[in-house]
Design an enzyme around this catalytic site. Sequence first.
Site, PDB file in Angstrom:
ATOM      1  N   LYS A 113      -4.664   5.415  -5.929  1.00 17.41           N
ATOM      2  CA  LYS A 113      -4.895   6.694  -5.253  1.00 17.41           C
ATOM      3  C   LYS A 113      -5.782   7.612  -6.075  1.00 17.41           C
ATOM      4  CE  LYS A 113      -1.020   6.904  -2.086  1.00 17.41           C
ATOM      5  NZ  LYS A 113       0.230   7.569  -1.703  1.00 17.41           N
ATOM      6  N   LYS A 195      -4.071  -7.461   5.908  1.00 18.01           N
ATOM      7  CA  LYS A 195      -2.958  -6.781   6.567  1.00 18.01           C
ATOM      8  C   LYS A 195      -3.469  -5.732   7.573  1.00 18.01           C
ATOM      9  CE  LYS A 195       0.320  -3.401   4.846  1.00 18.01           C
ATOM     10  NZ  LYS A 195       0.889  -2.729   3.713  1.00 18.01           N
ATOM     11  N   LYS A 198      -3.216   1.175   8.975  1.00 16.73           N
ATOM     12  CA  LYS A 198      -3.533   2.322   9.826  1.00 16.73           C
ATOM     13  C   LYS A 198      -4.754   3.080   9.340  1.00 16.73           C
ATOM     14  CE  LYS A 198       0.010   4.994   7.498  1.00 16.73           C
ATOM     15  NZ  LYS A 198       1.433   5.198   7.472  1.00 16.73           N
TER      16      LYS A 198
END
Length: 331
Positions: A113, A195, A198
Amino acid sequence: MEKKILYSAVQPSGNLTIGNYAGAIRNWVQLQNENDCFYAIANMHAITVRQEPAELRRHTLELAALYIACGIDPEKCALYVQSQVPQHAELMWVLNTITYVGEMNRMTQFKDKSQKHADNINMGLMDYPVLMAADILLYQADLVPVGHDQKQHVEIARDIAIRFNNRYGETFRVPEPLIMKSGAKIASLQEPTKKMSKSDENINACIYMSDDKDTVIRKFKRAVTDSDNEIRISDEKPGITNLLTIYATFTGKTVEEAEKEFAGKGYGDFKLAVGEAVADALAPIQAEQKKLLADKTYLTGVLASGAERAYKAARKTLSKVYRKVGFYQGE
Ligand code: TRP
């Protein structure tokens, strides 16, 4: 047998996908029957990256409604919003003092992140795992159902619990991660070896829980498959295998049953059937979510009583912690 205490949470980022449904929501629903479950909407974790305040609030309610619509029963478990239980932040502070900067610096998600949000490497982002440890330890959880990507966080929570117990005496139960079975892992419709995510930039790669029937069918029509025309489960056929997995997930059949059902059929008909099965499963969930969102009194009440239940458990642990560390608590 005594029920196990189970803790999990999800961040209120909008747009959950059918991958989140298969990998998390569905498991939560099953687990609520045999365990004492605390399920939180982790809005405090969410603000470690920038959020639009109005959206964060809206996503929080939408997520609560979605979980209930999917079968989370607020009578059976404590469904609540993290920021409504102040002990999370309070316990985090104490745990911060026994957690080392070096170990937080090495956390995989923190490193990822920090790269992704290089302009906003804030203290909260680094402290994220300690807040998560506080979440879990407050409830004396035995089990923490999470996806593989959160395993390192649960391990740190265990380390912190053990460290605290060693330093101050037995206080926390040491939790175990419950890694969700990979059986229902749903892949991207566009790159079926990856995978379903979203945050994928290609909107055709994932099916959102909020997609309407036309959108669902259109996305499945465009799903990447392969150039032969055999419908079977195989590592060499990740696209077809993924579609079979999705079909099985949303019809309650096994993948093998799905494979048999479509043997000899063409890809076009198959994709349409998968699309219809998913759309038909999503429709009642969407309708129920909409109904719940329209009934703010009910939803607010559910979250308030969830927070109340969580608060009672959390207060007990925090008071014990304060006593152990020597905080004055009045008389
Ligand atoms: N970090 C988790 C995620 O992004 C959400 C979370 C917050 C969580 N607190 C938790 C999960 C405690 C399990 C237990 O998925």
